[in-house]
Scaffold this motif. Structure first.
Motif, PDB file in Angstrom:
ATOM      1  N   ARG A  57       4.874   6.936  15.566  1.00  0.00           N
ATOM      2  CA  ARG A  57       5.199   7.108  16.981  1.00  0.00           C
ATOM      3  C   ARG A  57       4.301   8.163  17.619  1.00  0.00           C
ATOM      4  N   ILE A  58       4.005   9.204  16.876  1.00  0.00           N
ATOM      5  CA  ILE A  58       3.101  10.239  17.386  1.00  0.00           C
ATOM      6  C   ILE A  58       1.720   9.643  17.632  1.00  0.00           C
ATOM      7  N   ASP A  59       1.243   8.855  16.691  1.00  0.00           N
ATOM      8  CA  ASP A  59      -0.076   8.215  16.807  1.00  0.00           C
ATOM      9  C   ASP A  59      -0.180   7.282  18.010  1.00  0.00           C
ATOM     10  N   GLU A  60       0.946   6.715  18.416  1.00  0.00           N
ATOM     11  CA  GLU A  60       0.952   5.753  19.519  1.00  0.00           C
ATOM     12  C   GLU A  60       0.742   6.398  20.890  1.00  0.00           C
ATOM     13  N   ASN A  61       0.880   7.734  20.973  1.00  0.00           N
ATOM     14  CA  ASN A  61       0.789   8.371  22.279  1.00  0.00           C
ATOM     15  C   ASN A  61      -0.338   9.399  22.303  1.00  0.00           C
ATOM     16  N   PRO A  62      -1.510   9.022  22.794  1.00  0.00           N
ATOM     17  CA  PRO A  62      -2.648   9.952  22.824  1.00  0.00           C
ATOM     18  C   PRO A  62      -2.489  11.081  23.840  1.00  0.00           C
ATOM     19  N   LEU A  63      -1.466  11.025  24.687  1.00  0.00           N
ATOM     20  CA  LEU A  63      -1.264  12.064  25.693  1.00  0.00           C
ATOM     21  C   LEU A  63      -0.448  13.248  25.185  1.00  0.00           C
ATOM     22  N   LEU A  64       0.142  13.130  24.003  1.00  0.00           N
ATOM     23  CA  LEU A  64       0.969  14.212  23.469  1.00  0.00           C
ATOM     24  C   LEU A  64       0.143  15.476  23.250  1.00  0.00           C
ATOM     25  N   THR A  65       0.763  16.613  23.558  1.00  0.00           N
ATOM     26  CA  THR A  65       0.150  17.903  23.252  1.00  0.00           C
ATOM     27  C   THR A  65       0.839  18.571  22.071  1.00  0.00           C
ATOM     28  N   GLY A  66       2.027  18.084  21.712  1.00  0.00           N
ATOM     29  CA  GLY A  66       2.742  18.692  20.607  1.00  0.00           C
ATOM     30  C   GLY A  66       3.992  17.947  20.220  1.00  0.00           C
TER      31      GLY A  66
END
Length: 165
Positions: A57-66
């Motif tokens: 799920r983390i990999d799916e969102n390139p906009l995450l900062t943390g």
């Protein structure tokens, strides 16, 4: 690796600075009066999740900062959270965690798994929620007794440095 969670928020802006994936762990011994997540208290609640699914799920969102660990009480499950934190750092993300314990209480436990998680955190929001100290003007915490601790500075100096947002 399995972890017991209450849920995940894929794009939170209230659980730390920036756009975050927030993992809400299941189980909490604190039972703070006025807790915003009382459904997370029972250790038998929630569901089991594989850390690999959370990483996907983390990999799916390139906009995450943390990523942020909340609860429940994250420090009841330090091993799978340490794994998530290490992988998040490899992706260039910062890692926050909330806890109802103070940093001093966590360190006093002298638990290697807890110490490993503390080593991976960039920011720790510590202390129990105290309803009598509730303050809606505070960012990223619910009551004025809670501290937003710069864990990178703490590891360098051994002194608690709080952050203001």
């Amino acid at each position: 690796m399995k972890i017991r969670i209450a849920g995940i928020v894929d794009d939170s802006i209230v659980d730390g600075d920036g756009l975050r994936l927030s993992v809400f762990t299941q189980g909490c011994p604190h039972h703070c009066v006025g807790c915003q997540n009382p459904d997370t208290h029972a250790a038998s609640g929630g569901r089991d999740e594989d850390t690999e699914n959370i990483l996907a799920r983390i990999d799916e969102n390139p906009l995450l900062t943390g990523i942020t660990f909340s609860g429940g009480e994250p420090f009841l499950q330090p091993a799978p959270l340490t794994r998530l934190a290490k992988e998040a750092h490899k992706l260039g993300l910062d890692v926050w965690s909330y806890t109802g314990y103070t940093l001093e209480e966590l360190l006093a436990k002298k638990n290697p798994a807890i110490d490993a998680l503390l080593r991976e955190l960039d920011v720790l929001v510590d202390g129990p929620y105290e309803e009598r100290l509730r303050d809606l003007t505070l960012n990223f915490r619910g009551s004025s007794n809670q501290r937003i601790i710069d864990m990178n500075a703490f590891r360098k100096t051994g002194k608690i440095r709080t952050l203001e947002f």
